[in-house]
Scaffold this motif. Structure first.
Motif, PDB file in Angstrom:
ATOM      1  N   ASP A 160       0.857  -1.202   0.000  1.00 46.94           N
ATOM      2  CA  ASP A 160       0.000   0.000   0.000  1.00 46.94           C
ATOM      3  C   ASP A 160       0.884   1.240   0.000  1.00 46.94           C
ATOM      4  OD1 ASP A 160      -3.074   0.812   1.582  1.00 46.94           O
ATOM      5  OD2 ASP A 160      -1.626   2.239   0.814  1.00 46.94           O
ATOM      6  N   ILE A 161       0.504   2.211  -0.815  1.00 48.61           N
ATOM      7  CA  ILE A 161       1.285   3.431  -0.998  1.00 48.61           C
ATOM      8  C   ILE A 161       1.492   4.163   0.329  1.00 48.61           C
ATOM      9  CG2 ILE A 161      -0.690   4.964  -1.558  1.00 48.61           C
ATOM     10  CD1 ILE A 161       2.477   4.930  -3.612  1.00 48.61           C
ATOM     11  N   ASN A 162       0.502   4.077   1.248  1.00 50.77           N
ATOM     12  CA  ASN A 162       0.551   4.864   2.477  1.00 50.77           C
ATOM     13  C   ASN A 162       1.652   4.436   3.447  1.00 50.77           C
ATOM     14  OD1 ASN A 162      -1.563   6.471   1.682  1.00 50.77           O
ATOM     15  ND2 ASN A 162      -3.072   5.000   2.408  1.00 50.77           N
ATOM     16  N   ILE A 163       2.132   3.229   3.299  1.00 50.20           N
ATOM     17  CA  ILE A 163       3.171   2.797   4.235  1.00 50.20           C
ATOM     18  C   ILE A 163       4.577   3.144   3.734  1.00 50.20           C
ATOM     19  CG2 ILE A 163       1.775   0.944   5.245  1.00 50.20           C
ATOM     20  CD1 ILE A 163       3.595  -0.986   3.564  1.00 50.20           C
ATOM     21  N   PHE A 164       4.659   3.631   2.483  1.00 49.32           N
ATOM     22  CA  PHE A 164       5.978   4.012   1.984  1.00 49.32           C
ATOM     23  C   PHE A 164       6.442   5.307   2.639  1.00 49.32           C
ATOM     24  CE2 PHE A 164       4.528   1.675  -1.902  1.00 49.32           C
ATOM     25  CZ  PHE A 164       5.296   0.567  -1.615  1.00 49.32           C
ATOM     26  N   ARG A 165       7.719   5.417   2.751  1.00 47.44           N
ATOM     27  CA  ARG A 165       8.286   6.666   3.226  1.00 47.44           C
ATOM     28  C   ARG A 165       9.218   7.176   2.152  1.00 47.44           C
ATOM     29  NH1 ARG A 165       8.374   7.334   8.921  1.00 47.44           N
ATOM     30  NH2 ARG A 165       6.821   5.954   9.793  1.00 47.44           N
ATOM     31  N   PHE A 166       9.373   8.486   2.065  1.00 48.37           N
ATOM     32  CA  PHE A 166      10.346   9.005   1.112  1.00 48.37           C
ATOM     33  C   PHE A 166      11.720   8.556   1.564  1.00 48.37           C
ATOM     34  CE2 PHE A 166       8.087  11.169  -1.957  1.00 48.37           C
ATOM     35  CZ  PHE A 166       7.094  11.955  -1.401  1.00 48.37           C
ATOM     36  N   ALA A 167      12.342   7.726   0.753  1.00 53.48           N
ATOM     37  CA  ALA A 167      13.605   7.107   1.123  1.00 53.48           C
ATOM     38  C   ALA A 167      14.655   8.168   1.481  1.00 53.48           C
ATOM     39  CB  ALA A 167      14.100   6.236  -0.014  1.00 53.48           C
ATOM     40  N   LEU A 196       5.528   7.105  -7.830  1.00 56.34           N
ATOM     41  CA  LEU A 196       5.774   7.308  -6.392  1.00 56.34           C
ATOM     42  C   LEU A 196       6.410   6.067  -5.789  1.00 56.34           C
ATOM     43  CD1 LEU A 196       2.628   9.178  -5.053  1.00 56.34           C
ATOM     44  CD2 LEU A 196       5.002   9.941  -4.911  1.00 56.34           C
ATOM     45  N   ASN A 197       5.905   4.911  -6.186  1.00 62.44           N
ATOM     46  CA  ASN A 197       6.462   3.650  -5.705  1.00 62.44           C
ATOM     47  C   ASN A 197       7.941   3.557  -6.116  1.00 62.44           C
ATOM     48  OD1 ASN A 197       7.257   0.782  -5.999  1.00 62.44           O
ATOM     49  ND2 ASN A 197       5.227   0.395  -5.134  1.00 62.44           N
ATOM     50  N   TYR A 198       8.207   3.879  -7.356  1.00 66.29           N
ATOM     51  CA  TYR A 198       9.585   3.859  -7.886  1.00 66.29           C
ATOM     52  C   TYR A 198      10.500   4.790  -7.084  1.00 66.29           C
ATOM     53  CZ  TYR A 198      13.347   5.238 -11.105  1.00 66.29           C
ATOM     54  OH  TYR A 198      14.558   5.543 -11.651  1.00 66.29           O
ATOM     55  N   GLN A 199       9.963   5.962  -6.755  1.00 67.80           N
ATOM     56  CA  GLN A 199      10.793   6.954  -6.066  1.00 67.80           C
ATOM     57  C   GLN A 199      11.085   6.569  -4.616  1.00 67.80           C
ATOM     58  OE1 GLN A 199       8.944  10.824  -6.826  1.00 67.80           O
ATOM     59  NE2 GLN A 199      10.095  10.941  -8.748  1.00 67.80           N
ATOM     60  N   ASN A 200      10.388   5.572  -4.123  1.00 62.30           N
ATOM     61  CA  ASN A 200      10.636   5.105  -2.761  1.00 62.30           C
ATOM     62  C   ASN A 200      11.501   3.857  -2.716  1.00 62.30           C
ATOM     63  OD1 ASN A 200       9.157   6.766  -0.626  1.00 62.30           O
ATOM     64  ND2 ASN A 200       7.753   6.681  -2.350  1.00 62.30           N
TER      65      ASN A 200
END
Ligand code: IPE
Ligand code: IPE
Ligand code: MG
Length: 265
Positions: free
Chosen positions: A1-8, A249-253
């Protein structure tokens, strides 16, 4: 889920907002893929869901191609490669192949004006000689007309097969060696790159495949060596700019390590 990603990079948690991916402003321009490749799959299943013929799905799919090209170019992605017809797709029923070729030729006729308006350069990769001459002519005409455009280079993969591309590269280089223009030791990754259809195009950074299939299906075998892979269940005719934002967004994380350790980056 997108919401659990953090900006790396910055370690900022993403807001718990379900529409978050809808907002392209959350995409970091400096971290966009230079080369985005898409396996546009699922047209047939989409049509079947609607109780329609497969070609109906291909027609809707072509409209999505236009939207995604426009979105990629507005975001500032320099190279976009779209898998439209594989060497294996020649084995589909004759009627479907004919309908696809007809659709392609209509699409090219219509699309040039839009590409001109959006400063998009059209390119094609694959065994173009195997295409019907009408399609080939439309293709060369569109490529010629858009050759000076400078925003996004869109490569349509047509009658494309990765193994076939590697085969023709090997034959090209073997001929050069035979003619004494190259020694075996002079065959470098750069020489190989120059003999591929993608010549001056950089390696793929992000590969998206729609429709839930988790396979490469003979697409860009050399060029995806270090690509980030993104698979989504969304069928191609349902793919939207918002879906593209979500993939970006997924890629950027992700952390692209290229063999190094995290600490080395
Ligand atoms: C992708 O959709 C388009 C082409 C391969 C030309 P499909 O036609 O493969 O759709 P599915 O996979 O049967 O749903
Ligand atoms: C891959 O899709 C080719 C294109 C999207 C043009 P296919 O639908 O042909 O792939 P497979 O056969 O399911 O692997
Ligand atoms: Mg398919």
């Amino acid at each position: 889920d997108i919401n659990i990603f953090r900006f790396a990079k910055k370690n900022i948690p993403l807001p718990l907002d379900s529409n978050f991916a809808d907002k392209p402003m959350n995409i970091e321009k400096e971290m966009l893929p230079k080369h985005l490749a898409i396996i546009m799959d699922g047209n047939g299943r989409w049509a079947k869901q609607q109780g329609k013929q497969r070609i109906f799905g291909h027609e809707k799919g072509a409209k999505i191609v236009r939207e995604i090209i426009q979105e990629a170019s507005q975001l500032g992605i320099p190279y976009l490669t779209l898998y439209a017809f594989s060497t294996e797709n020649w084995n589909r029923p004759k009627l479907e192949v004919e309908a696809l070729m007809h659709l392609l030729s209509r699409y090219l006729q219509k699309e040039v004006a839009i590409m001109q308006k959006n400063n998009i350069r059209l390119n094609a990769i694959g065994d173009l000689e195997s295409l019907p001459s009408k399609v080939r002519k439309e293709l060369y005409k569109a490529m010629e007309q858009t050759k000076d455009n400078t925003s996004t280079t869109v490569s349509l993969a047509l009658a494309y097969g990765g193994q076939q591309e590697l085969l023709q590269m090997t034959q090209q280089l073997a001929r050069k060696v035979q003619q004494g223009l190259l020694t075996p030791e002079q065959i470098t990754p750069q020489e190989i790159q120059k003999a591929l259809y993608t010549q001056e195009i950089p390696p793929v950074d992000l590969l998206i495949r729609t429709s839930g299939e988790c396979r490469i299906s003979n697409f860009l075998l050399w060029q995806i060596a270090y690509a980030e892979l993104y698979f989504t269940d969304v069928l191609w005719p349902d793919f939207t700019p918002e879906q593209l934002h979500k993939a970006l967004l997924n890629y950027q994380n992700r952390e692209r390590r290229f063999g190094k350790t995290s600490e080395q980056l």
